[in-house]
Design an enzyme around this catalytic site. Structure first.
Site, short mmCIF file in Angstrom:
data_model
loop_
_atom_site.label_atom_id
_atom_site.label_comp_id
_atom_site.label_asym_id
_atom_site.label_seq_id
_atom_site.Cartn_x
_atom_site.Cartn_y
_atom_site.Cartn_z
N ASP A 174 -0.18 -3.24 19.42
CA ASP A 174 0.84 -2.53 19.19
C ASP A 174 0.76 -1.17 18.60
O ASP A 174 1.30 -0.69 17.64
CB ASP A 174 2.25 -3.10 18.72
CG ASP A 174 3.26 -2.69 18.90
OD1 ASP A 174 3.55 -1.60 19.78
OD2 ASP A 174 4.55 -2.71 17.93
N LEU A 196 0.80 -1.23 0.04
CA LEU A 196 -0.01 0.03 0.01
C LEU A 196 0.78 1.32 -0.13
O LEU A 196 1.57 1.49 1.21
CB LEU A 196 -0.88 0.03 1.12
CG LEU A 196 -1.78 -1.20 1.20
CD1 LEU A 196 -2.46 -1.42 2.67
CD2 LEU A 196 -2.67 -1.40 0.15
#
Length: 262
Positions: free
Chosen positions: A173, A78
């Site tokens: 995270d 991406l």
């Protein structure tokens, strides 16, 4: 077999280009372009199969894993673009939807790690027990006695301070480096998933800065007591940083303990 040969055997196409990207603690990362035009982020490391399952659990908000074999993972590439308020609003909406997805138990089927720091994810019967036993207690042997004692004092108070709740799907995270903006959307990368309290992701997102107001436009309101719980949840990533990078993070641990009243 070389990495290039493995990729070509896995994808059925010749590798045209491999360009190194900034990686995480567990994997080397590269931008891969195949001769047929397909592009992937290529990750190699000991736990990429676990990461692939986490990406699949997150679903449409994460880049899709396309190939996984041994220590090799190929996921959708991406191209990154600058963040706008619309991107942050999309992140808020996506994260709220993820936190609304409930699991059967606190934890995750697989253990994980941040580099050499193991992340135990064995189920626990309730949320305060999970946070104490799977997140705070494992760091006690690595701390100076005074800090360890303060954490033990905090742990004793958790049943009265952390809520009784249903387990929500967490990224695990969620700092800004693991939020990727592309195609007008927000994407979650490099997960460390488990089921717990959604506020853990929010606390991590605020540990080294704060997202703009547009994020909260998308996410919505927090629960009563959010501000009081935030330092308790930020303590765990601070402990991980202490163990990874040394005593320079002791001040952060001490500050969060004081903010938590310990």
């Amino acid at each position: 077999m070389t990495l290039t040969a493995r990729i070509e055997a896995l994808t059925g196409s010749r590798v045209a280009r491999i360009r190194a990207l900034h990686g995480g603690d567990l994997s080397e990362v590269a931008h891969l372009t195949l001769a047929d035009g397909r592009e992937y982020a290529c990750k190699t490391g000991p736990m990429v199969a676990v990461e692939a399952r986490m990406l699949e659990a997150i679903g449409d908000t994460a880049p899709a894993p396309r190939f996984v074999a041994g220590d090799l993972l190929l996921i959708d590439y991406l191209p990154e673009e600058p963040a706008t308020p619309a991107h942050w609003r999309d992140l808020g909406r996506a994260l709220r939807a993820q936190h609304d997805r409930e699991g059967e138990a606190f934890g995750w089927p697989d253990a994980y790690a941040f580099g050499p720091v193991a992340i135990p994810n064995d189920p626990a019967p309730d949320w305060p027990s999970f946070w104490a036993e799977r997140r705070l207690c494992p760091s006690l042997p690595f701390l100076p006695p005074d800090l360890a004692k303060r954490i033990e004092v905090l742990i004793a108070t958790l049943p009265d301070r952390l809520p009784d709740l249903r387990p929500s799907l967490l990224h695990g995270d969620l700092w800004t480096g693991n939020v990727h903006f592309s195609g007008g959307r927000a994407w979650l990368i490099d997960p460390a998933c488990y089921y717990g309290h959604g506020e853990v992701d929010l606390a991590m997102l605020h540990l080294f800065g704060s997202p703009p107001a547009a994020f909260w436009d998308g996410y919505g309101a927090t629960e009563p007591g959010y501000d009081e719980r935030q330092p308790i949840y930020q303590l765990w990533p601070a402990l991980v940083h202490y163990r990874l990078f040394g005593s320079g993070y002791a001040g952060m641990v001490e500050r969060l303990l004081s903010a938590a009243g310990a």
